[in-house]
Scaffold this motif. Sequence first.
Motif, mmCIF file in Angstrom:
data_model
loop_
_atom_site.group_PDB
_atom_site.id
_atom_site.type_symbol
_atom_site.label_atom_id
_atom_site.label_comp_id
_atom_site.label_asym_id
_atom_site.label_seq_id
_atom_site.Cartn_x
_atom_site.Cartn_y
_atom_site.Cartn_z
ATOM 1 N N VAL A 128 46.956 42.940 80.271
ATOM 2 C CA VAL A 128 47.038 42.362 81.600
ATOM 3 C C VAL A 128 47.050 40.842 81.473
ATOM 4 C CG1 VAL A 128 44.526 42.479 81.859
ATOM 5 C CG2 VAL A 128 45.960 42.188 83.871
ATOM 6 N N PRO A 129 47.986 40.142 82.109
ATOM 7 C CA PRO A 129 47.983 38.672 82.063
ATOM 8 C C PRO A 129 46.683 38.120 82.647
ATOM 9 C CG PRO A 129 50.100 39.473 82.826
ATOM 10 C CD PRO A 129 49.180 40.663 82.802
ATOM 11 N N LEU A 130 45.927 37.402 81.842
ATOM 12 C CA LEU A 130 44.613 36.893 82.229
ATOM 13 C C LEU A 130 44.732 35.422 82.604
ATOM 14 C CD1 LEU A 130 41.550 37.544 82.366
ATOM 15 C CD2 LEU A 130 41.393 36.784 79.981
ATOM 16 N N HIS A 131 44.286 35.081 83.801
ATOM 17 C CA HIS A 131 44.359 33.703 84.284
ATOM 18 C C HIS A 131 42.932 33.208 84.524
ATOM 19 C CE1 HIS A 131 48.760 33.846 84.908
ATOM 20 N NE2 HIS A 131 48.530 35.115 85.194
ATOM 21 N N VAL A 132 42.413 32.445 83.582
ATOM 22 C CA VAL A 132 41.042 31.947 83.646
ATOM 23 C C VAL A 132 41.033 30.604 84.365
ATOM 24 C CG1 VAL A 132 39.015 31.241 82.323
ATOM 25 C CG2 VAL A 132 40.426 33.168 81.531
ATOM 26 N N LEU A 133 40.193 30.474 85.387
ATOM 27 C CA LEU A 133 40.119 29.257 86.181
ATOM 28 C C LEU A 133 38.773 28.575 85.986
ATOM 29 C CD1 LEU A 133 41.592 30.549 89.593
ATOM 30 C CD2 LEU A 133 42.832 29.628 87.612
#
Length: 361
Positions: free
Chosen positions: A348-353
Amino acid sequence: MYRALLLLGLTMLAGCAVKNQVNVIAPESSLLVYADVEGYEDRFQNIYAKFSDYPVTCSENCYPASPLIECDSPMQDCLYTGEKRDVTTDAGFSVTWLGHASFYVQTAAGQRFLIDPVFDQFDWPVDWAFRLSDGFFRNKPAPLPIEASTPVDAVMYSHIHYDHFNKRDIGKIGTAPDYLVPMGFAEHFAQQGYAINEMAWYANKQIGDTTVHFVPAHHFSNRIWVPYIYEDNNKSLWGGWVLENKGKTLFFAGDTGYSPHFKDIAKRFGPIDVCLLPIASYFSEESPKFYRKVHTTPEDALVAAKELGCKAMVPWGYGNASWRMGDKTSHSALFRLLHMYEELNADVPLHVLNEGDTIAF
């Protein structure tokens, strides 16, 4: 004479109060489950109340160092420095993470939503009690983006717990938006003319060209933190939210443990374009089994993301503006997430903010 004037004044003030407009939305397909809790009938209950079969559990070396996170001290006061992934979902949602569970979401058509906004500490008297007991406190969360200074279209709350719902914030946000809340929630609003929609699981409300669905979570609710007082235990419901706009979906899971409810949501709405999933507050030396039952571990969140068919995943619950409830440090959950992402070969594309970051999907 004085008492008569005082009573007259109080009566006039009460008459000036503008009553809230409460709309209860509870379709027959809501799948609500009730239980008898400590002598109180018809209290809400999780759909899979006895579930405890977790697919994956990290048991050792769960918090290795990561070159993608810079910290002032071990796993504390950190900044994620990893390269940002390209966004390929074309879902039309702009997401700003304000810290802990608070999000500001905007659609391509300009509709604005606040999810679990908490801009301060806990409400009084819990805030006061924590100061006396040297309890845990958060740093100030990120401010709303400039474009959010105008009234938002809707405010959604996932459940009644203090770190997700602060009564002082309602007064700041005002009466202009629609408030979308779980069933049993409206009584916590002051009578000041708020438009409140109490919703059962799988109820929905149209906001502009966006359909907002209330969906199950695996959690609990209460506001009274006194042992052996059960008057408000599970009196109000809890859950997550799905925003559906022009065939695209954004899912906010709310506080939740892992259970088959994720698969149920996927059957109705999946694959989900954008998933905002919690990864923190799963650890407690005093009650480890209970904490995991109602909060996903990072690996639970990754399993849920796969079951939901998430095209993008944004984790939350860690951070410098979190309360670190049950967690070792501000960013321990993020270290564990990055480690388990590799261990599980997650795709799953993980987008850490970092708090205050905005990402457009």
